[in-house]
Design an enzyme around this catalytic site. Structure first.
Site, short mmCIF file in Angstrom:
data_model
loop_
_atom_site.label_atom_id
_atom_site.label_comp_id
_atom_site.label_asym_id
_atom_site.label_seq_id
_atom_site.Cartn_x
_atom_site.Cartn_y
_atom_site.Cartn_z
CD GLU A 1 -1.68 -2.42 1.40
OE1 GLU A 1 -2.47 -3.34 1.11
OE2 GLU A 1 -0.57 -2.61 1.94
CG HIS B 1 -9.26 -7.52 7.26
ND1 HIS B 1 -8.48 -8.21 8.15
CD2 HIS B 1 -8.63 -7.60 6.06
CE1 HIS B 1 -7.43 -8.72 7.51
NE2 HIS B 1 -7.50 -8.35 6.25
#
Length: 333
Positions: free
Chosen positions: A60, A129
């Site tokens: 990322e 998550h």
């Protein structure tokens, strides 16, 4: 007008933007053939090619850095991070680079970057998550933060974000992707910084963000025989349309703010503070009420997940508590 899902509305906005401007490209993990973690980019690589729908390795920080650099050179990248939790890995690129480049270059450089990411609980995805971290980036000068709740808002706000010359972070709640609403087939923008009154009322103002908009509307319907609730969705946290919120509070003189993000240090507190610092605060009939997530890592078990964040029953209870008493019309001095 046709009904479209939140997911398809986002896909359509991306398609329209890419067709209209060759500088727009997508970058992220599994956004090509797989179509993105939640299917938003489905079919776009086949239509526009791998150079404009770029699959990346699992990094990322790297992919966000590529996007920031390319935005500085004139492209208009749209980053997809599969889960908002992963934004933690890209924070240096967003906070120390994208948010500050325009200021530190004396206005010579722009960063027309959009970062889309899925946040929130409700899918049993667990602590790493399922977080709602919009509060973090709303704190950073130079970043704009968007939280669409409906398909209509998602398409219009995404178009506005793509057209903006500043970095814009869009938090899409995972449970919203299947939600349907009326969406025009034509191109349209919803200006950033304009709240929406989802339901009009006269007794209590209920400010809700993201998935909490749906819970707020359901709660308002359940108490409709007893309490007239005005439900307002800010739609964007930065910029925040405080004027619309204050106009509603001036009318109802009671306000509840509800977010899924952890209550401690959450953006709900910022909304409460801005109301409390306004002249409207002197006319309130009841103290402002704030609802938010518990300060715990998000559990996997569905029953525990529900206990960790506000539910319709939580909001209904708060509405009845807010509507009791406070009938004295004298203003607080």
């Amino acid at each position: 007008m046709r009904q479209l899902s939140y997911r398809d509305a986002l896909n359509e906005a991306l398609d329209e933007a890419m067709a209209a401007d060759e500088r727009v490209y997508l970058i992220g993990e599994d956004i090509g053939i797989y179509g993105g973690g939640f299917g938003v980019t489905q079919g776009l690589q086949a239509k526009y090619g791998k150079s404009r729908v770029r699959d990346t390795p699992i990094s990322e920080s790297a992919l966000t850095g590529v996007a920031v650099g390319s935005a500085m050179t004139g492209l208009r990248p749209i980053v997809e991070l599969q889960f908002s939790d992963f934004i933690t890995i890209a924070m240096d690129q967003l906070v120390n680079q994208a948010a500050k480049v325009h200021y530190m270059s004396g206005g010579q450089l722009k960063v027309p970057l959009v970062l889309r990411t899925a946040g929130g609980s409700g899918t049993g995805a667990g602590s790493q998550h399922s977080q709602s971290l919009e509060n973090w980036l709303a704190h950073i000068p130079g970043l704009k933060v968007v939280q669409p709740a409906t398909a209509y808002d998602a398409k219009g706000l995404l178009h506005a974000a793509i057209a903006d010359d500043n970095p814009v972070i869009i938090y899409e709640h995972k449970l919203c992707y299947q939600e349907m609403s009326q969406v025009p087939e034509s191109y349209y923008e919803i200006p950033l910084g304009v709240a929406d009154i989802k339901r009009e009322g006269t007794d209590v103002t209920l400010v809700a963000t993201s998935i909490m908009v749906y819970k707020a509307l359901e709660a308002a319907e359940q108490v409709a025989n007893d309490i007239s609730v005005e439900v307002i969705d800010p739609r964007t946290l930065v910029p925040l349309d405080i004027e619309t919120l204050l106009a509603s509070v001036a009318k109802t003189r009671r306000v509840i703010v509800v977010t899924e993000s952890v209550k401690r240090g959450g953006f709900g507190g910022e909304i409460v503070a801005q109301i409390a610092e306004s002249d409207v605060a002197r006319t309130l009939k009841q103290p402002i009420r704030r609802l938010g997530g518990e300060a715990v890592p998000m559990p996997v078990a569905a029953e525990l997940e529900q206990l960790a964040i506000p539910q319709v029953t939580t909001i209904v209870e708060a509405l009845y508590q807010m509507s009791q008493g406070g009938e004295d019309e004298h203003e607080v001095n």
